[in-house]
Design a protein around this motif. Structure first.
Motif, PDB file in Angstrom:
ATOM      1  N   MET A   1      -7.411   5.411   0.702  1.00  0.00           N
ATOM      2  CA  MET A   1      -6.403   4.415   0.975  1.00  0.00           C
ATOM      3  C   MET A   1      -5.963   4.587   2.423  1.00  0.00           C
ATOM      4  O   MET A   1      -5.658   5.678   2.858  1.00  0.00           O
ATOM      5  N   SER A   2      -5.885   3.516   3.156  1.00  0.00           N
ATOM      6  CA  SER A   2      -5.450   3.590   4.542  1.00  0.00           C
ATOM      7  C   SER A   2      -3.936   3.610   4.615  1.00  0.00           C
ATOM      8  O   SER A   2      -3.245   3.280   3.661  1.00  0.00           O
ATOM      9  N   ALA A   3      -3.401   3.981   5.760  1.00  0.00           N
ATOM     10  CA  ALA A   3      -1.950   4.013   5.943  1.00  0.00           C
ATOM     11  C   ALA A   3      -1.361   2.627   5.730  1.00  0.00           C
ATOM     12  O   ALA A   3      -0.272   2.478   5.192  1.00  0.00           O
ATOM     13  N   ASP A   4      -2.080   1.579   6.118  1.00  0.00           N
ATOM     14  CA  ASP A   4      -1.597   0.216   5.937  1.00  0.00           C
ATOM     15  C   ASP A   4      -1.467  -0.148   4.463  1.00  0.00           C
ATOM     16  O   ASP A   4      -0.546  -0.843   4.074  1.00  0.00           O
ATOM     17  N   ASP A   5      -2.386   0.338   3.598  1.00  0.00           N
ATOM     18  CA  ASP A   5      -2.322   0.062   2.166  1.00  0.00           C
ATOM     19  C   ASP A   5      -1.049   0.627   1.555  1.00  0.00           C
ATOM     20  O   ASP A   5      -0.444   0.006   0.695  1.00  0.00           O
ATOM     21  N   SER A   6      -0.625   1.813   1.976  1.00  0.00           N
ATOM     22  CA  SER A   6       0.540   2.453   1.377  1.00  0.00           C
ATOM     23  C   SER A   6       1.817   1.675   1.660  1.00  0.00           C
ATOM     24  O   SER A   6       2.765   1.744   0.903  1.00  0.00           O
ATOM     25  N   ARG A  61      -6.142  -1.559  -3.905  1.00  0.00           N
ATOM     26  CA  ARG A  61      -7.544  -1.430  -3.505  1.00  0.00           C
ATOM     27  C   ARG A  61      -8.239  -2.789  -3.571  1.00  0.00           C
ATOM     28  O   ARG A  61      -7.973  -3.585  -4.469  1.00  0.00           O
ATOM     29  N   ASP A  62      -9.089  -3.006  -2.610  1.00  0.00           N
ATOM     30  CA  ASP A  62      -9.879  -4.236  -2.560  1.00  0.00           C
ATOM     31  C   ASP A  62      -9.043  -5.502  -2.712  1.00  0.00           C
ATOM     32  O   ASP A  62      -9.423  -6.442  -3.404  1.00  0.00           O
ATOM     33  N   GLU A  77      -4.214  -5.117 -13.710  1.00  0.00           N
ATOM     34  CA  GLU A  77      -3.956  -5.485 -12.327  1.00  0.00           C
ATOM     35  C   GLU A  77      -2.846  -6.512 -12.291  1.00  0.00           C
ATOM     36  O   GLU A  77      -2.596  -7.197 -13.301  1.00  0.00           O
ATOM     37  N   LEU A  78      -2.189  -6.624 -11.137  1.00  0.00           N
ATOM     38  CA  LEU A  78      -1.157  -7.641 -10.992  1.00  0.00           C
ATOM     39  C   LEU A  78      -1.735  -8.999 -11.371  1.00  0.00           C
ATOM     40  O   LEU A  78      -2.862  -9.318 -11.002  1.00  0.00           O
ATOM     41  N   GLY A  79      -0.972  -9.763 -12.135  1.00  0.00           N
ATOM     42  CA  GLY A  79      -1.420 -11.077 -12.601  1.00  0.00           C
ATOM     43  C   GLY A  79      -2.004 -11.056 -13.996  1.00  0.00           C
ATOM     44  O   GLY A  79      -2.127 -12.098 -14.629  1.00  0.00           O
ATOM     45  N   ASP A  80      -2.372  -9.863 -14.496  1.00  0.00           N
ATOM     46  CA  ASP A  80      -2.902  -9.748 -15.866  1.00  0.00           C
ATOM     47  C   ASP A  80      -1.769  -9.848 -16.883  1.00  0.00           C
ATOM     48  O   ASP A  80      -0.646  -9.385 -16.633  1.00  0.00           O
ATOM     49  N   THR A  81      -2.066 -10.413 -18.049  1.00  0.00           N
ATOM     50  CA  THR A  81      -1.143 -10.359 -19.171  1.00  0.00           C
ATOM     51  C   THR A  81      -1.361  -9.028 -19.875  1.00  0.00           C
ATOM     52  O   THR A  81      -2.497  -8.668 -20.174  1.00  0.00           O
TER      53      THR A  81
END
Length: 116
Positions: A1-6, A61-62, A77-81
């Motif tokens: 994970m990059s610093a930007d992802d965090s 991620r991705d 994942e976000l958006g999943d029920t």
């Protein structure tokens, strides 16, 4: 994970000890409460803060954000029920602190996953 992802990865409310003996069911869409940047479940017209079992985590991620179980497997994942087993209790009873300031959280104590 990059610093930007965090920077963009939302918070996840996690129990210090597992909740037990609860049989409520929560079904809704995994989303983020924008003001607090915390992963929550949208049920109808309101947001529910979830206290996940010990060991759960959130990753970015991705281009998506996922909640992982203690073994690193993707729960959703976000958006999943999602469908979660547990119950509504004060954060202190869930051995956690509410990130959204709510008086009650949904402590996951049973099954979790996607609806079948």
């Amino acid at each position: 994970m990059s610093a930007d992802d965090s920077i963009h990865t939302p918070y996840l409310t996690v129990q210090e000890r597992p909740a037990r003996n609860m049989a409520a069911r929560l079904e809704g869409v995994l989303t983020v409460d924008e003001p607090t940047n915390c992963v929550v479940v949208r049920k109808s017209d309101h947001l529910v803060e979830v206290a996940w079992p010990p060991g759960c985590s959130v990753v970015s991620r991705d281009g998506s954000v996922a909640v992982l179980d203690a073994d690193g497997r993707t729960i959703a994942e976000l958006g999943d029920t999602v469908v979660l087993g547990g119950g509504y209790i004060p954060p202190s009873a869930a051995h956690t602190t509410s990130r959204t300031g709510r008086a009650r959280v949904f402590a996951v104590a049973g099954s979790f996953g996607l609806p079948t």
